[in-house]
Design a protein around this motif. Sequence first.
Motif, short mmCIF file in Angstrom:
data_model
loop_
_atom_site.label_atom_id
_atom_site.label_comp_id
_atom_site.label_asym_id
_atom_site.label_seq_id
_atom_site.Cartn_x
_atom_site.Cartn_y
_atom_site.Cartn_z
N THR A 334 46.03 43.52 24.16
CA THR A 334 46.92 43.75 25.52
C THR A 334 46.42 44.74 26.59
O THR A 334 45.90 44.52 27.67
N ALA A 335 46.00 46.00 25.85
CA ALA A 335 45.33 47.24 26.85
C ALA A 335 43.95 46.84 27.09
O ALA A 335 43.59 47.22 28.29
N PRO A 336 43.01 46.48 26.22
CA PRO A 336 41.55 45.78 26.54
C PRO A 336 41.60 45.00 27.55
O PRO A 336 40.80 45.04 28.47
N ALA A 337 42.61 43.96 27.85
CA ALA A 337 42.75 42.92 28.52
C ALA A 337 42.99 43.57 30.26
O ALA A 337 42.54 43.35 31.00
N VAL A 338 43.93 44.54 30.06
CA VAL A 338 44.41 44.87 31.18
C VAL A 338 43.17 46.17 31.85
O VAL A 338 42.95 45.85 33.03
N ARG A 339 42.61 46.50 30.95
CA ARG A 339 41.77 47.82 31.17
C ARG A 339 40.40 46.71 31.97
O ARG A 339 39.94 47.04 32.91
N GLU A 340 40.00 45.62 31.35
CA GLU A 340 39.01 44.69 31.61
C GLU A 340 39.43 43.98 33.15
O GLU A 340 38.58 43.90 34.16
N ALA A 341 40.66 43.59 33.21
CA ALA A 341 41.31 43.13 34.55
C ALA A 341 40.98 43.86 35.74
O ALA A 341 40.51 43.46 36.58
N MET A 342 41.67 45.24 35.62
CA MET A 342 41.58 46.28 36.45
C MET A 342 40.06 46.57 36.82
O MET A 342 39.73 46.81 38.16
N ALA A 343 39.15 46.78 35.88
CA ALA A 343 37.93 46.97 36.27
C ALA A 343 37.21 45.94 36.89
O ALA A 343 36.54 46.42 38.03
N GLU A 344 37.55 44.62 36.77
CA GLU A 344 36.98 43.80 37.63
C GLU A 344 37.35 43.57 39.08
O GLU A 344 36.51 43.50 39.87
N ILE A 345 38.69 43.75 39.08
CA ILE A 345 39.27 43.93 40.51
C ILE A 345 38.72 44.95 41.24
O ILE A 345 38.24 44.77 42.35
N THR A 346 38.67 46.18 40.56
CA THR A 346 38.39 47.32 41.38
C THR A 346 36.85 47.25 41.74
O THR A 346 36.72 47.63 42.90
N LYS A 347 36.13 46.78 40.76
CA LYS A 347 34.58 46.75 41.15
C LYS A 347 34.34 45.64 42.35
O LYS A 347 33.53 46.09 43.29
N LEU A 348 34.95 44.51 42.24
CA LEU A 348 34.77 43.39 43.35
C LEU A 348 35.34 43.80 44.51
O LEU A 348 34.43 43.62 45.63
N VAL A 349 36.44 44.52 44.65
CA VAL A 349 37.21 45.06 46.02
C VAL A 349 35.77 46.06 46.41
O VAL A 349 35.76 46.25 47.56
N ARG A 350 35.60 46.90 45.73
CA ARG A 350 34.55 47.83 45.87
C ARG A 350 33.25 47.49 46.65
O ARG A 350 32.67 47.84 47.50
N GLU A 351 32.66 46.33 45.90
CA GLU A 351 31.24 46.38 46.03
C GLU A 351 31.18 44.76 46.85
O GLU A 351 30.06 44.45 47.17
N GLY A 352 32.42 43.84 46.56
CA GLY A 352 32.03 42.50 47.33
C GLY A 352 31.17 41.75 46.16
O GLY A 352 30.67 42.18 45.32
N PRO A 353 31.27 40.57 46.66
CA PRO A 353 30.67 39.51 45.69
C PRO A 353 29.34 39.70 45.84
O PRO A 353 28.71 40.13 46.93
N THR A 354 28.38 38.88 44.85
CA THR A 354 26.98 38.93 45.03
C THR A 354 26.78 37.44 46.04
O THR A 354 27.39 36.89 46.36
N ASP A 355 25.31 37.61 46.45
CA ASP A 355 24.96 36.20 47.11
C ASP A 355 25.37 34.98 46.30
O ASP A 355 25.57 34.01 46.99
N ASP A 356 24.91 35.11 45.18
CA ASP A 356 25.21 33.86 44.16
C ASP A 356 26.59 33.47 44.28
O ASP A 356 26.97 32.38 44.10
#
Length: 456
Positions: A334-356
């Motif tokens: 549970t905790a690792p899944a929350v950690r990974e989800a929040m990391a992906e959300i935060t990174k995409l919001v901060r950096e945006g999607p790649t061109d691909d």
Amino acid sequence: MSHLDRSMIPASGEMRDFEFPPIAKKDLDCGLALHLVQQPRLPVVSVRLFIDAGEDTLDHAQAGLSVLTGDALLGGTLDRSGIELAEALESIGADLGVVTGWDATTVHLSCLADRLDEAFALVAEVVRRPRFPDEEVERIRDQRLASLQQRAMEPSGIAADRILPCIFREGSPYSRPSMGTRDSVGRIDSEATRAYAAEFYKPVRGGLVVAGDVDLAEVGEIANRHLSGWSGAPPPRREVDTRPRQTEGRIVVVSRPGSVQSEIRIGHVGVSRSFPGYFPLRVFNTVLGGAFTSRLNLNLREENGFTYGVRSQFGFRRHAGMWVVGAAVGTEVTAPAVREAMAEITKLVREGPTDDELEAARDFLAGVFPLGVETTGQLASKVESMLVHDLAPDYYATYRDRIREVTRESATSAGQDAIRPAEATILVVGDPDEVVAPLEALELGEVEVVELEQGG
């Protein structure tokens, strides 16, 4: 003899041209606006008559009344019983149904084109002369109460319902399920449904959409004849409080001792359907969690094996609904899944999607769009949503072009405007003895443990 090389991924072909069919319009005598999409390929017709009677018109004491009133519409009219209504529909091969959401109530009809006159007479009868028999309303109410009871015992239902008051302030209709609560539904009777229909089932601010092998003049004459004398407007639209309950990240654990899985929801107040960056946001969310190849799914499912699937979505309504991420995972992850989800959300919001990622998401959304408008029913539904949400007349005609015009910059900007990871509430339905300490170690906000209601 040539052989197929199965080690090679087939190349994508060029995107085929698609044109949304033209929409003709005619104002009816009762105040409805008729919108018609002519489709002569098959001799069938789909009709959607919607009225401005959504669940957001109600306070908590009446929650679920709009939905239950719609469900009870087919229980009979002042002219015939529910059985007689069903037999009349069956005799002409017509299918009639009712759907109520937050923004509107829709009566939808499907029939052969040469039966439209007879079938539309039944639509008008259902909307204008509903009877709401005591026994029918009681039957539907009891079924709804049983469904709510069952939902309160299923982890996915618990998570879906309990996240709402964590996101929206007390008193907002969006802070409770659209179908109502056990307390509010238990108070609904036939008198309440009759009163609601008498007040809200009016033509002003409604609309009529028809798609199929018919022409505008024919449909206009049929509609005017059967809706003659129907008039009036429902009460003015109310403002819905969509202010967040709080703007600081936190974790809420709904105690379900002994659970071997955890239901996870991550969310906050989203944006309305009129959000200016709607198209870039659609692309952004597709990259995040709106497709099987999304970042969230590739991480939590493919790379880590935490879940069978995870998705993110927006509840686009007239007012700002909820943005939410949902997944079911094993208790121990549970905790690792929350950690990974929040990391992906935060990174995409901060950096945006790649061109691909951007190109793949645009191609996916533009490519699948024609699949959703292949039938007359799909066409009618699309036009109805355009009217309910006051979209531009050329909205669907330009849909794919506007998707393909999304840039990396516009997608990133829309995502940053609509998704705020630091303000998200993380709700976990699971075993507190197993998940609380690991969740606290993530340092994503205060962890609160709440008990299930009796029977949940």
